[in-house]
Motif scaffolding. Structure first.
Motif, PDB file in Angstrom:
ATOM      1  N   PHE A  10      -6.985  -0.238  -1.258  1.00 46.58           N
ATOM      2  CA  PHE A  10      -6.950   0.832  -2.248  1.00 46.58           C
ATOM      3  C   PHE A  10      -8.019   0.658  -3.323  1.00 46.58           C
ATOM      4  CE2 PHE A  10      -2.530   0.425  -0.705  1.00 46.58           C
ATOM      5  CZ  PHE A  10      -2.394   1.685  -0.148  1.00 46.58           C
ATOM      6  N   MET A  16      -4.867   2.333   5.568  1.00 49.89           N
ATOM      7  CA  MET A  16      -4.471   2.891   4.277  1.00 49.89           C
ATOM      8  C   MET A  16      -3.153   3.658   4.390  1.00 49.89           C
ATOM      9  SD  MET A  16      -6.676   5.274   1.646  1.00 49.89           S
ATOM     10  CE  MET A  16      -7.842   3.941   1.354  1.00 49.89           C
ATOM     11  N   THR A  40       0.325   2.700   2.551  1.00 49.89           N
ATOM     12  CA  THR A  40       0.964   3.710   1.700  1.00 49.89           C
ATOM     13  C   THR A  40       2.431   3.882   2.080  1.00 49.89           C
ATOM     14  OG1 THR A  40      -1.142   4.878   1.433  1.00 49.89           O
ATOM     15  CG2 THR A  40       0.868   6.108   0.930  1.00 49.89           C
TER      16      THR A  40
END
Length: 288
Positions: free
Chosen positions: A42, A232, A236
């Motif tokens: 991130f 990612m 998440t």
């Protein structure tokens, strides 16, 4: 310290202190949370290095105190995590316990080359050992410029003898503590960890497995947009699971009521002002 050492140590302390496996697991979950501030996908590596967020963003007394108010056992786990990390070396970056307030003051008096700075404002006393850190720390943990010594360091190297001693010793303790019913203990442990607290534990596992895969390997090689998106997206989802069940663990403790907290903050505020006056009058300069 390694994440497995943090969790094992917190679980052992939870069992010893509360004699309750469910509570001990909550302490272990709390101990897994601070390392969410690692330099994962991130954050760009250069940005992360610039702001030095690892062992600062979630390794400070303000976050730990807030989580303790939210849930005593999660908060205890965070404090135990911080206690172990402050024993680690400058190479591992110790912890920054007063983040972000500690960064309000950027000046320091004593440089490693012998230079002494003067300032009419507040100063930290020493320069951080940047030369050592920049030779030995991971690239994302190196200091881009001279900064004051605002972290706490110890003598131990991450993932070496002390680290693994804590892990093995804690694991052995949890097994011997329940030696009379070890099979039943494992059945209860697995049920609590992966059914009752399954969402948050699964989220922690997903987040760290994918995060470490990115941090240790994938960020150094070319990966396609699809692979990066999958990493990612997975992280998440892991973070969402942590937050989803974490919100359900709200259980404010009664150790301190709001009036006591407000009184404490007021007293320390007044004490800080008096200390400023005293130190300035006594030493003609203000050093933390």
């Amino acid at each position: 310290m390694n994440l497995n050492s943090h969790i094992a140590f917190a679980l052992a302390v939870g069992l010893a202190a509360f004699h309750n496996l469910e509570v001990a697991i909550l302490v272990g979950i709390g101990a897994a949370l601070p390392d969410l501030d690692r330099e994962y996908i991130f954050t760009r590596r250069k940005v992360f290095a610039k702001y030095q967020l690892h062992r600062a963003l979630f390794h400070n007394i303000f976050v730990a105190t807030l989580i303790t108010y939210f849930n005593l056992y999660l908060g205890l786990g965070i404090f135990l995590h911080m206690a172990l990390d402050l024993l680690t070396s400058p190479t591992d970056r110790g912890i920054e316990p007063f983040f972000p307030l500690g960064r309000i003051v950027n000046a320091f008096k004593l440089h490693y080359d012998g230079k002494i700075s003067r300032s009419k404002g507040i100063m930290w006393y020493l320069e951080d050992p940047a030369s050592l850190i920049n030779r030995t720390a991971d690239p994302g943990l190196r200091e881009p410029k001279k900064i004051p010594w605002i972290r706490i360091y110890g003598p131990f190297k991450n993932s070496r003898l002390a680290d693994w001693t804590i892990f093995y010793g804690s694991f052995i303790f949890t097994q011997l503590y329940n030696i009379n019913n070890l099979l039943g203990w494992w059945e209860e442990f697995l049920e609590l960890a992966f059914i009752k607290f399954g969402l948050i534990d699964t989220g922690i596992i997903i987040f760290y497995v994918l995060g470490e895969l990115w941090r240790r390997k994938l960020q150094f090689i070319y990966v396609g947009t699809l692979t990066k998106g999958l990493i990612m997206g997975g992280m998440t989802i892991g973070l969402a699971l942590i937050l989803l069940q974490g919100a359900q663990l709200y259980s404010p403790n009664s150790l301190l009521d709001n009036d006591t907290i407000e009184l404490g903050l007021l007293c320390f505020g007044i004490g800080f002002i008096l200390a400023l006056i005293h130190v300035k009058w006594r030493f003609k300069e203000i050093i933390m």
